[in-house]
Design a protein around this motif. Structure first.
Motif, PDB file in Angstrom:
ATOM      1  N   MET A 136       5.128  -6.496   0.474  1.00  0.00           N
ATOM      2  CA  MET A 136       5.416  -5.584   1.727  1.00  0.00           C
ATOM      3  C   MET A 136       5.991  -4.088   1.060  1.00  0.00           C
ATOM      4  O   MET A 136       6.555  -3.469   1.753  1.00  0.00           O
ATOM      5  CB  MET A 136       5.707  -6.350   2.991  1.00  0.00           C
ATOM      6  CG  MET A 136       5.527  -7.146   3.390  1.00  0.00           C
ATOM      7  SD  MET A 136       2.971  -6.894   3.352  1.00  0.00           S
ATOM      8  CE  MET A 136       3.146  -5.562   4.576  1.00  0.00           C
ATOM      9  N   ALA A 137       7.476  -4.846   0.538  1.00  0.00           N
ATOM     10  CA  ALA A 137       8.380  -4.162  -0.282  1.00  0.00           C
ATOM     11  C   ALA A 137       8.018  -2.853  -1.279  1.00  0.00           C
ATOM     12  O   ALA A 137       8.314  -1.245  -0.898  1.00  0.00           O
ATOM     13  CB  ALA A 137       8.915  -4.386  -1.009  1.00  0.00           C
ATOM     14  N   SER A 138       6.590  -3.695  -1.652  1.00  0.00           N
ATOM     15  CA  SER A 138       6.128  -2.007  -2.162  1.00  0.00           C
ATOM     16  C   SER A 138       5.549  -1.172  -1.538  1.00  0.00           C
ATOM     17  O   SER A 138       4.162  -0.310  -1.879  1.00  0.00           O
ATOM     18  CB  SER A 138       4.895  -2.918  -3.338  1.00  0.00           C
ATOM     19  OG  SER A 138       3.844  -4.215  -2.832  1.00  0.00           O
ATOM     20  N   LEU A 139       4.515  -1.037  -0.535  1.00  0.00           N
ATOM     21  CA  LEU A 139       3.601  -0.740   0.449  1.00  0.00           C
ATOM     22  C   LEU A 139       4.283   0.405   1.251  1.00  0.00           C
ATOM     23  O   LEU A 139       5.479   0.106   1.633  1.00  0.00           O
ATOM     24  CB  LEU A 139       3.051  -1.142   1.431  1.00  0.00           C
ATOM     25  CG  LEU A 139       2.184  -2.492   1.077  1.00  0.00           C
ATOM     26  CD1 LEU A 139       1.687  -3.415   2.452  1.00  0.00           C
ATOM     27  CD2 LEU A 139       1.153  -1.929   0.101  1.00  0.00           C
ATOM     28  N   PRO A 140       3.844   1.870   1.317  1.00  0.00           N
ATOM     29  CA  PRO A 140       4.178   2.893   1.431  1.00  0.00           C
ATOM     30  C   PRO A 140       4.877   2.533   3.093  1.00  0.00           C
ATOM     31  O   PRO A 140       4.080   1.995   4.048  1.00  0.00           O
ATOM     32  CB  PRO A 140       3.462   3.906   2.001  1.00  0.00           C
ATOM     33  CG  PRO A 140       1.680   3.423   1.176  1.00  0.00           C
ATOM     34  CD  PRO A 140       2.540   1.937   1.023  1.00  0.00           C
ATOM     35  N   ARG A 141       5.723   3.411   3.058  1.00  0.00           N
ATOM     36  CA  ARG A 141       7.201   2.812   4.774  1.00  0.00           C
ATOM     37  C   ARG A 141       6.259   4.058   5.803  1.00  0.00           C
ATOM     38  O   ARG A 141       5.858   3.810   6.803  1.00  0.00           O
ATOM     39  CB  ARG A 141       7.672   3.391   4.753  1.00  0.00           C
ATOM     40  CG  ARG A 141       8.809   2.268   4.071  1.00  0.00           C
ATOM     41  CD  ARG A 141      10.444   2.391   4.309  1.00  0.00           C
ATOM     42  NE  ARG A 141      10.863   1.616   5.949  1.00  0.00           N
ATOM     43  CZ  ARG A 141      11.555   0.486   5.984  1.00  0.00           C
ATOM     44  NH1 ARG A 141      11.559  -0.019   4.145  1.00  0.00           N
ATOM     45  NH2 ARG A 141      11.620  -0.077   6.502  1.00  0.00           N
TER      46      ARG A 141
END
Ligand code: 13P
Ligand code: SF4
Length: 303
Positions: A136-141
């Motif tokens: 999830m940390a790899s997805l755009p915020r």
């Protein structure tokens, strides 16, 4: 005696068919004992990409065998009992997810690996309980995110990352039965023992625990912990592996009735029969498989 005869037949058939046996950490003890590799969903998915044998006998639930088939289309994937489903995976259909996506145009769709191939085919990213935070940390915020089907895993990761996701009311009936009261009672019975629970547990249970880990994470924790007693809040099949790998430690289930009936459908008998008959085979529609593979590959690329 009976087990010995079946075990040697399985070993013979396995070599005749050039097969490997992959088993999930919740499988029956005798199935884990005969497996070539035992792991959590992420470890099993990774292992499936590395198999050189012609045949994979997958001892777990259907979505896990389906994931192995999607990742390895040239192999024959057998599942000893094709009715071994995951009720949570069946709580959302491809059609329901398409409708949810239509309500949130522009959102990224993320699925827990406990989902059907049809649902995975609709998603941009897949996660497992072992890698969800990292993935999830790899997805755009700056994008809205739909996270299906497990509302508990989704809320757990959302809390850890300080994010908000569009949730789906899916849950695991096995982990749903665990309570904070049962954890308090286990702590009182085994003072000082750390409590590990699975992220599929409800929030009050996660909050009452010391660690919230995938089954593979629990195995790693047990190996490296100095604790001599550990309380475990997940499907009790994991106790076999924990006890086998850590004979010097004592493992207590939060609730010994935390059983997944589908995980127990694989037996030595139907495992032997699957190898003998080369059936039931896991077959995924090639178009759906290719789309689902994109979401799984995206996950494996970042974790
Ligand atoms: P793990 O990936 O943590 O083994 O979980 C799989 C599962 O189905 C838990 O209920
Ligand atoms: Fe599905 Fe729960 Fe069984 Fe895991 S334990 S396979 S999530 S029903």
């Amino acid at each position: 005696m009976m087990d010995e005869a079946i075990t040697s037949e399985i070993k013979r058939l396995k070599s005749e068919r050039n097969a490997v046996i992959l088993a999930h950490n919740y499988q029956r003890a005798e199935v884990q004992a005969i497996a070539d590799f035992t792991g959590d969903s992420l470890e099993l998915a990774r292992k499936a990409t590395q198999v050189e044998a012609d045949v994979i006998v997958f001892c777990g639930v259907y979505f896990m065998a389906e994931t192995a088939a999607i990742l390895n289309p040239s192999k024959t994937v057998l599942i000893p009992d094709a009715s071994a489903g995951c009720p949570m995976a069946d709580m959302i259909t491809g059609e329901q997810l398409r409708a949810l996506k239509a309500q949130h145009p522009g959102a990224l769709a993320v699925c827990y690996v406990n989902s059907t191939a049809e649902v995975k085919a609709e998603c941009d990213m897949c996660v497992t309980s072992g890698n969800a935070e990292k993935v999830m940390a790899s997805l755009p915020r700056d994008r809205e995110i739909i996270f299906v089907p497990d509302r508990h895993l989704a809320s757990h990761i959302a809390e850890k990352r300080g994010e908000t996701y569009v949730l789906w009311p899916g849950y695991c009936p096995t982990h749903q039965r665990l309570t904070a009261k049962a954890i308090d009672e286990a702590r009182a019975a085994h003072p000082g023992a750390p409590v590990l629970v699975h992220p599929e547990c409800p929030k009050e249970v996660r909050d009452a625990a010391d660690e919230c880990l995938s089954t593979g994470g629990m195995c790693a924790y047990a190996r490296s912990s100095s604790a001599k007693e550990i309380i475990v809040g997940t499907e009790v099949g994991i106790l076999y592996r924990l006890r086998t790998e850590n004979p010097d430690k004592v493992f207590w289930p939060v609730d010994e009735m935390t059983l997944c009936p589908n995980m127990k459908k694989t037996t030595l008998e139907n495992l032997r029969d699957a190898l003998r008959d080369m059936s039931p085979k896991v077959v995924v529609d090639p178009e759906i498989a290719a789309k689902a593979k994109r979401a799984i590959d995206a996950m494996l690329a970042v974790s």
